[in-house]
Design an enzyme around this catalytic site. Structure first.
Site, PDB file in Angstrom:
ATOM      1  N   GLY A 198      15.194  14.861  38.444  1.00  0.00           N
ATOM      2  CA  GLY A 198      14.548  13.610  38.152  1.00  0.00           C
ATOM      3  C   GLY A 198      15.641  12.871  37.447  1.00  0.00           C
ATOM      4  N   CYS A 199      15.074  12.017  36.300  1.00  0.00           N
ATOM      5  CA  CYS A 199      16.044  11.196  35.430  1.00  0.00           C
ATOM      6  C   CYS A 199      16.971  11.898  34.680  1.00  0.00           C
ATOM      7  CB  CYS A 199      15.249  10.510  34.350  1.00  0.00           C
ATOM      8  SG  CYS A 199      16.183   9.756  33.182  1.00  0.00           S
ATOM      9  N   PHE A 200      18.174  11.846  35.163  1.00  0.00           N
ATOM     10  CA  PHE A 200      19.337  12.643  34.277  1.00  0.00           C
ATOM     11  C   PHE A 200      19.424  12.546  32.965  1.00  0.00           C
ATOM     12  CE2 PHE A 200      22.406   9.491  36.570  1.00  0.00           C
ATOM     13  CZ  PHE A 200      22.193   8.404  35.473  1.00  0.00           C
ATOM     14  N   CYS A 230      16.998  13.246  30.884  1.00  0.00           N
ATOM     15  CA  CYS A 230      16.245  14.299  30.351  1.00  0.00           C
ATOM     16  C   CYS A 230      16.746  15.722  31.000  1.00  0.00           C
ATOM     17  CB  CYS A 230      14.650  14.053  30.785  1.00  0.00           C
ATOM     18  SG  CYS A 230      13.951  12.810  30.476  1.00  0.00           S
TER      19      CYS A 230
END
Length: 177
Positions: free
Chosen positions: A11-13, A15
């Site tokens: 997902g969002c890098f 995080c």
């Protein structure tokens, strides 16, 4: 010291950097894009969902100090492995999860841990995370690198607001970061 590389899409890098950054033996964690066929993609282009790339992190590590298996175990605890449509409130193919293996040994470890997770009974849906051969990795723009350090307040709001922090607490019983 001979280092190795591990690549994960979770997902969002933003995080996906902090959870790995704190471990002894992790030399670097780079945010970037991989899995597609467009060379040198930009964030804006990847967001169009037309490149085949996923947001990912590439970790350089010392296998004498932290094993690939340990990194994979950390990865599984950062994501919802049953969500095929993205991660938390980030939707689309660029936010899907994947383990990109660089060697046959990494592939075997990734597949073994995926099977163990499936059999664990922890999830009531099948594991959707793909295990794929590593492709060219393109570092993201500088403003995305070490985002949690550069913009801690925004990062923390995003980590909580996206639902990731709550999910990890609920599923794993503690903060895994």
């Amino acid at each position: 010291m001979a280092t190795e590389i591990a690549t994960f899409a979770g997902g969002c890098f933003w995080c996906m950097v902090k959870p790995f950054d704190r471990y002894e033996g992790v030399e670097s964690v780079i945010s970037g894009y991989t899995g597609g066929d467009i060379p040198n993609p930009s964030y804006e282009l990847v967001c169009t969902e037309t490149t085949g790339h996923k947001e990912a992190v590439q970790i350089t590590f010392d296998p004498e100090r932290i094993t690939y298996r340990e990194l994979v175990d950390i990865f599984w605890k950062q994501i919802n492995p049953t969500d095929a449509g993205g991660q938390f409130f980030d939707r689309g193919t660029s936010y899907q999860t994947a383990i990109y293996y660089h060697t046959e040994e990494q592939k075997e470890i990734a597949e073994q841990t995926k099977e163990e997770l499936e059999r664990s009974g922890k999830f009531d849906q099948p594991i959707a995370t793909q295990i794929l051969m590593a492709k060219e990795f393109y570092p993201a723009e500088e403003y995305h690198q070490d985002y949690y350090k550069k913009n801690p307040q925004h990062y923390n709001r995003y980590h909580v607001g996206s639902g990731r922090a709550h999910y990890k607490q609920e599923v794993w019983g503690e903060e895994h970061e």
